[in-house]
Design an enzyme around this catalytic site. Sequence first.
Site, PDB file in Angstrom:
ATOM      1  N   PRO A 168       0.492  -1.089  -0.347  1.00  0.00           N
ATOM      2  CA  PRO A 168       0.370  -0.225  -0.150  1.00  0.00           C
ATOM      3  C   PRO A 168       0.411   0.756   0.066  1.00  0.00           C
ATOM      4  O   PRO A 168       1.294   1.541   0.958  1.00  0.00           O
ATOM      5  CB  PRO A 168      -0.733   0.010   1.482  1.00  0.00           C
ATOM      6  CG  PRO A 168      -0.581  -1.135   1.487  1.00  0.00           C
ATOM      7  CD  PRO A 168       0.833  -2.104   0.911  1.00  0.00           C
ATOM      8  N   GLU A 169       0.829   2.303  -1.046  1.00  0.00           N
ATOM      9  CA  GLU A 169       1.451   3.439  -1.057  1.00  0.00           C
ATOM     10  C   GLU A 169       0.185   4.249  -0.882  1.00  0.00           C
ATOM     11  O   GLU A 169      -1.428   4.254  -0.634  1.00  0.00           O
ATOM     12  CB  GLU A 169       2.042   3.509  -2.205  1.00  0.00           C
ATOM     13  CG  GLU A 169       2.607   2.129  -2.961  1.00  0.00           C
ATOM     14  CD  GLU A 169       4.010   2.716  -4.059  1.00  0.00           C
ATOM     15  OE1 GLU A 169       3.877   3.629  -4.656  1.00  0.00           O
ATOM     16  OE2 GLU A 169       3.744   1.590  -4.470  1.00  0.00           O
TER      17      GLU A 169
END
Length: 275
Positions: free
Chosen positions: A2-3
Amino acid sequence: MPELPEVETIKRTLETKITGQSFNDVKIFLPKIIRTPGVEEFKKQIIGKKIKALSRRGKYLMINLSGDMVLVFHLRMTGRLIYCQADETPARHTHLVLQLDSENQLRFIDMRQFGRLWLVHQNELNTISGLKDLGLEPFDDAFTREFIKKELRRKRTRIKSLLLDQSFIAGLGNIYVDEALHRARIHPERLANTLNAREASNLYSAIREVIKEGIENRGTTFRDYVDGDGRTGEYQELLRVYNREGQPCLKCKKIIKRKKIAGRSSYFCPNCQKE
DNA sequence: CCGTAACCCTGCGTGC
DNA sequence: TGCACGCAGGGTTACG
């Protein structure tokens, strides 16, 4: 992994469901994921707290609680935060279950066990290393073309390393950095201070574009990522270089290369992105 | 200031 | 088929 776009998507999917509910119970299966406070203190402090709002800073997800407390999550590589019903069979690697109102739960699942959480008072947020040192958000008003031009001029590091540096810009990770560099037609190993004004300007636009498109497509599911409802993202369909080694560049048809740069797999087009 | 590497961890791909 | 091994990766920390 997850960015920014993935964490933002999780935040948006969760906030409509859990805002206004309270944490009524908690079950901890892997205590080490809680950085602060200790397990017993964590239970004591979180039970009875009401969820006021959700927010995001870089890749950190924050749940603002009554009593000016904040529950902070960093999902690292494979962490998931899922809203579900209490009677659903727990997924493998479920490390934390937060019981909400009635039959609803918020579950933290993490195969790699790298994800972490903190429960702190609002004015202790600046004690969380990493969070307190975050750079500008890509959509912060202070993040301007001028800012990036000025900053690049005084950095001697490779551009890929710099863009991955969370204290420079918050929220970019390996996928969106590679995508932004390809759009801006900049080789990942270029030294930051060798980029001209035109390139810096292109990079500025490219960063905002890929982040915006990532959010609009509910994030990138390369392997593990799902949102707060357990749904995958769609942006993987639109990636131009990431994970496309050996495939033709969508712009010029040359073969996409992969190389380890700054300790990370880096994908780029050797024709569009010259050294 | 900058780069490299170890560390944390599990699943998966590869080679024997 | 099965086992051993190496790799993947975000962020922090240590070290040169």
